[in-house]
Write an enzyme that holds these catalytic residues in place. Structure first.
Site, PDB file in Angstrom:
ATOM      1  N   GLU A 371       0.830  -1.211   0.000  1.00  0.00           N
ATOM      2  CA  GLU A 371       0.000   0.000   0.000  1.00  0.00           C
ATOM      3  C   GLU A 371       0.859   1.254   0.000  1.00  0.00           C
ATOM      4  O   GLU A 371       0.521   2.249  -0.648  1.00  0.00           O
ATOM      5  CB  GLU A 371      -0.950   0.002   1.200  1.00  0.00           C
ATOM      6  CG  GLU A 371      -1.857  -1.223   1.289  1.00  0.00           C
ATOM      7  CD  GLU A 371      -2.607  -1.537   0.003  1.00  0.00           C
ATOM      8  OE1 GLU A 371      -2.936  -0.596  -0.738  1.00  0.00           O
ATOM      9  OE2 GLU A 371      -2.857  -2.736  -0.257  1.00  0.00           O
ATOM     10  N   GLU A 393      -1.168  -2.635 -10.022  1.00  0.00           N
ATOM     11  CA  GLU A 393      -1.176  -3.702  -9.020  1.00  0.00           C
ATOM     12  C   GLU A 393       0.030  -4.631  -9.147  1.00  0.00           C
ATOM     13  O   GLU A 393       0.568  -5.095  -8.152  1.00  0.00           O
ATOM     14  CB  GLU A 393      -2.471  -4.508  -9.113  1.00  0.00           C
ATOM     15  CG  GLU A 393      -3.700  -3.733  -8.655  1.00  0.00           C
ATOM     16  CD  GLU A 393      -3.556  -3.131  -7.261  1.00  0.00           C
ATOM     17  OE1 GLU A 393      -2.647  -3.540  -6.508  1.00  0.00           O
ATOM     18  OE2 GLU A 393      -4.331  -2.232  -6.928  1.00  0.00           O
TER      19      GLU A 393
HETATM   20 ZN    ZN Z   1      -2.633  -2.714  -4.761  1.00  0.00          ZN
END
Ligand code: ZN
Ligand code: NAG
Ligand code: NAG
Ligand code: NAG
Ligand code: NAG
Ligand code: NAG
Ligand code: NAG
Ligand code: NAG
Length: 924
Positions: A371, A393
């Site tokens: 994060e 991601e």
């Molecule tokens: Zn992520």
């Protein structure tokens, strides 16, 4: 490695030279950045020239029937004031009220304002004001489009290009417990029910909190104000600037220019701990009880070093004055990277050194690193549209290992990406129904299509491919290309011919076509070939590839223990040394060899396994099992790669073997193969079990990070294969605990295993004891262990009762429902019960959990993974047909994949059952 060599079927060996300049293509290859040059610049987001052709499913060409916003308006700033009520209204409804004004610029004249708004009721007629000299047009009508989630404001006259306007709205929405948008989470503290108002906007739920232009490229500045009870604390992305306790109003500093999906607002009575590093304020928030018990300490300790690491890594200071992280009792994903206010599931942030396991700790540090990595890559620099989510991601999923390694340098945590991501995603990406990393923008339109791209391919394949890129460029070159400030010049079009070609050409093949190759090295002829690796050789890829399923493959290799220089030099006929390729599995491909070389590798594993790096010992097992599954090598050859394990004490090879043998358990635990397989595995694990008995006699925690994992494996497998010493240990521990519930004598690392075994061996009494402990547990990771273990019961009525609990949020939180059902399905007794349950309740589950849930594909894959008969295949197809009218949302692709997998399983069993049975009877 400083240089790399690549082969393809037709080209043979191609050498390329890489310079730092080539790097920019990491970014350029995805064409996706809406770039914020620096926070001081004027931050207008230029409307993209994206294709906005009508999706074929749209009923008309009207703009409000399109899933994408027109490019006529561009938001600049929002002022949003929200007031969540933490008590229900007289009708029992939890609500929030709000006022919002948005200033936008008209880019192209239009008489229509289309703005996202979902499940909000307007409480006042919206008003429009012009900020320029001309008056604003009069509002003619306002239409809510529930399907496409727009509020359409039709104007009598046109807005003028270049002018700015302000739209003001007042509204009310439900503060539902649906885990999406502005929602509520509930928990008990000292017998008192407490409510938290919190948010999860990604991907498309900011529109459920206030009307907004809810697309990632529609960046703006947000001024947030929250009304709340003085006894509670309000948090948002920015720091508090006005906190007037009299009127219980908290106003936050203007945000950076940012996307709507990264907003967060929270009102709670949580506690926090804090630390200041330089001028940066770092805080960890959680339930007061958890904070008082010190469960936030670990997160606080690791956050500073990880943030500092990423500042160096990106060569950009952390962009905000504060970093808040908060653990929520109800949270659907693992965590969410909201800029400056990161939200987590409790298990991903809270750590208790007595109760949490080593695995819990690793999860916490890697999720935090993930994060925090997004605070730059994703938040500062943002994808233009969700079709290239993989870059966001995948990148975070790769560098999370680097960040975690910084916080825990002794763990060798970077190696584990091979098990956790590379091997894991290989299994999915080898299906003909897989999909490329990058999708076409027009293929990803509806909210459920957007949800669907948050899958293993985006995360794990993205991470694997970027790791490969980093490896062949060298990390120094890779990071140089990533440094955010160099991006403006590289956010260019994929078709721009002036780009350096080489890296892009290489990467396009990994990004734009699905799957990956198996490289076959024939040491008898010196030939090297590649082929698209498909788990079921009789299937054909669902989609054509412009690259004909050929890849540029970087080959690193070792010959008789000597790492070879990076050029091709193959053994001549008859040379008897062994060759091993894809060192440390930095390449995203599998490797096959001629039989003689396989035999030589097996000999090395048996005689001197240390000659092969530990990651490659795991690779040999995983590749062999999967090549066998695809019919490329004999299944018995794969089984032979496990023979050396009786002398192996390293975690990675064991884990690779157990992961693969799991498939054999799934396929055969209802057949006669099972007994023989159990005997073999039991023999193989005996020495490992005895090794750990000698090492610590199960009293102490082993030193090494992965040794701790392997200790757990030793215990789990020894017990599940019937090792008497093991069973005695476990039964005694659990009995001691039941005798004295206030003192749990079981070591934190071993709890999952011990609980599961004891509940499987026990009956109602053990189960009910676990249930009571589950309800009393004050740390979420302990709850999770008990929750998973209760699925190990072997009495059908206990499992059926437990399945019912999953649809009762008072018993099992909504966030945990799907994983509990999957746990039950993993149990051979629970499998048919879970499947019946999902079929019977599909409509209900879909409606209840459809909203904020990313996990339908997990659910469907989870309850069907044992399917291996014609009968089960028919049931699956029937299920698909019966529920076509309800739909499968983000699980649509998973249904297709399950059907494909079931077909493959049927064929596999037919072909292999006898050979496998014979081999386990007489392994050699
Ligand atoms: Zn992520
Ligand atoms: C938004 O809020 C800020 C700070 O509270 C204020 O200065 C500004 O005038 C407001 N803008 C609008 C358009 O309401
Ligand atoms: C919004 O309006 C609908 C229809 O009138 C109503 O059913 C719903 O309860 C309202 N929502 C809120 C939060 O007031
Ligand atoms: C970026 O790199 C330069 C040169 O190495 C260094 O002087 C500077 O401090 C770095 N900036 C950050 C924010 O790390
Ligand atoms: C292509 O990229 C180069 C370098 O980034 C840039 O200077 C050039 O203007 C671009 N050309 C086109 C046609 O976009
Ligand atoms: C392989 O290497 C070992 C030592 O590393 C050596 O003893 C052996 O002779 C080598 N084998 C061949 C065929 O070169
Ligand atoms: C392979 O990984 C191991 C463990 O991380 C490391 O020690 C070794 O240097 C790596 N080998 C190469 C060739 O990078
Ligand atoms: C669980 O908590 C309740 C109430 O606090 C208590 O009465 C009960 O004894 C506890 N159960 C166990 C097994 O600790």
């Amino acid at each position: 490695m400083g240089k790399g060599f690549y082969i393809s079927k037709t080209v043979g060996v191609v050498g390329i030279v890489l310079g730092a300049g080539a790097l920019v293509t990491i970014i350029a290859l995805s064409v996706v950045y809406s770039q914020e040059k620096s926070k001081n610049n004027e931050n207008e987001v230029k409307p993209t020239d994206a294709v906005t052709s009508a999706p074929t499913t749209a009923p008309s060409n009207e703009p409000w029937d399109q899933w994408r916003l027109p490019q006529t308006l561009s938001p600049q700033t929002y002022n949003v004031t929200l007031w969540p009520r933490l008590e229900p209204d007289p009708t029992g409804l939890y609500i929030f009220t709000g006022m919002s004004s948005v200033v936008f610029r008209c880019v192209e004249k239009t008489n229509l304002i289309l703005i996202h708004s979902n499940k909000l009721n307007m409480t006042k007629q919206p008003t429009l004001m012009a900020l320029g000299s001309k008056p604003a047009p009069i509002i003619e009508s306002i239409v809510m489009h529930t399907k496409t989630q727009y509020m359409a404001i039709h104007l009598k006259d046109e807005l003028t290009a270049g002018e700015s306007y302000e739209l003001y709205t007042e509204f009310v929405g439900e503060l539902a417990d649906d885990l999406g948008g502005f929602y509520r989470s509930e928990y008990n503290e000292n017998g008192v029910k407490k409510v938290v108002a919190t948010t999860q906007m990604q991907a498309t739920d900011a529109r459920k909190a206030f009307p907004c232009f809810d697309e990632p490229a529609m960046k703006a500045v947000f001024h947030i104000t929250l009304y709340h009870d003085p006894a509670t604390v309000a948090l948002s992305n920015g720091v508090v600037i006005v906190d007037s306790t009299l009127v219980t109003r908290t106003t936050f500093a203007a945000t950076e220019v940012m996307s709507t999906y990264l907003l967060a607002f929270i009102v709670s009575d949580f506690g926090f701990i804090e630390q200041n590093i330089d001028k940066l304020q770092i805080r960890i928030f959680a339930r007061q009880e958890a904070i008082n018990a010190g469960q936030g300490e670990y997160a606080l300790i690791v956050t500073g070093p990880i943030l500092k690491f990423f500042e160096r890594y990106y060569n950009v200071s952390y962009p905000l004055p504060k970093s808040d992280q908060i653990a929520l009792p109800d949270f659907n994903a693992g965590a969410m990277e909201n800029w400056g206010l990161i939200t987590y599931r409790e298990t991903a942030l809270l750590y208790d050194k007595e109760i949490s396991s080593n695995g819990n700790k690793e999860r916490i540090v890697t999720v935090i690193a993930h994060e925090l990595a997004h605070q730059w890559f994703g938040n500062l620099v943002t994808l233009r549209w969700w079709n290239d989510l993989w870059l966001n991601e995948g990148f975070a999923s790769y560098v999370e290992y680097l960040g975690a390694a910084e916080a825990e340098p002794d763990w060798n945590v970077k190696d584990l990406i091979v098990l956790n991501d590379v091997h894991r995603v290989f299994a999915i990406d080898a299906l003909a129904s897989s999909h490329p990393l990058s999708s076409k923008e027009e293929e990803i339109q509806k909210p459920e299509q957007i949800s669907e791209v948050f899958d293993t391919i985006s995360y794990s394949k993205g991470a694997s491919v970027l790791r490969m890129l980093s490896d062949f460029l060298t990390e120094a070159v890779f990071t140089q290309g990533l440094q955010v400030k160099t991006l403006p010049s590289c956010a260019v079009d994929r078709n721009n011919n002036s780009l350096p070609k080489t890296v892009q050409e290489i990467m396009d093949r990994w990004v734009l076509q699905m799957g990956f190759p198996v490289v076959t090295i024939d040491t008898t002829t010196g030939q090297i070939t590649q082929e698209h690796f498909l788990l079921d050789p009789e299937t054909k890829p669902d989609r054509p590839s412009e690259f004909n399923y050929e890849w540029f493959v970087p080959i690193s290799w070792t010959k008789n223990e000597t790492t070879q220089p990076l050029y091709w030099l193959l053994n001549k006929n008859g040379e008897l040394t062994w060759v091993l390729a894809n060192i440390n599995v930095t390449g995203y491909y599998r490797v096959n060899y001629d039989n003689d070389n396989w035999q030589r590798l097996l000999n090395v594993l048996q005689a001197s396994r240390q000659s092969i790096p530990v990651i490659n010992r795991a690779q040999l097992i995983d590749d062999a099992f999967n090549l066998a599954k695809a019919g490329i090598i004999e299944t018995t050859l794969a089984l032979r790669t496990t023979l050396f394990l009786n002398s192996e004490t390293e975690y990675m090879p064991w884990e690779a073997a157990l992961d693969n043998l799991d498939y054999f358990y799934l396929m055969f635990d209802r057949t006669e193969v099972y007994g023989h397989m159990q005997k073999y595995v039991g023999r193989q694990v005996k020495d490992l079990f005895d090794y750990f008995t000698r090492l610590t006699n199960w009293q102490d925690v082993p030193q090494g990070h992965t040794d701790q994992y392997n200790q757990i494996n030793a215990l789990r497998v020894a017990c599940s294969t019937g090792n008497e010493d093991c069973k005695t240990l476990i039964t005694n521990w659990f009995k001691q605990w039941m005798d004295n519930p206030n003192v749990n004598p079981i070591k934190a690392n071993l709890r999952s295993t011990v609980y599961c075994s004891a509940i499987a061996a026990g009956g109602e009494e053990e189960w009910n004891f676990a249930w009571e402990q589950f309800q009393n547990a004050t740390i979420a990771s302990e709850k999770d262990k008990l929750r998973a273990a209760m699925a190990c019961a072997t009495e059908p009525w206990l499992l059926n009762r437990y399945l019912k609990y999953t649809l009762d949020p008072e018993k099992i939180r909504k966030q945990d429902a799907t994983s509990t059902i999957i746990n039950i399905a993993s149990n051979v007794v629970g499998q048919p019960l879970a499947w019946d349950f999902v079929r019977a309740n599909w409509e209900y589950i879909f409606k209840q959990y459809g909203g904020g849930s990313f996990s339908f594909s997990n659910l469907i894959n989870g309850v069907t993974k044992r399917f291996s008969t014609q009968f089960e295949l028919q049931q699956l197809i029937q299920f698909k047909d019966d529920n076509a009218h309800i739909g499968f949302g983000s699980g649509s692709l998973a249904i297709q994949q399950s059907i494909e997998r079931t077909n493959a399983n049927i064929k596999w069993i037919e072909k292999n059952q006898k050979a496998v049975l014979d081999w386990f009877k007489n392994p050699s």
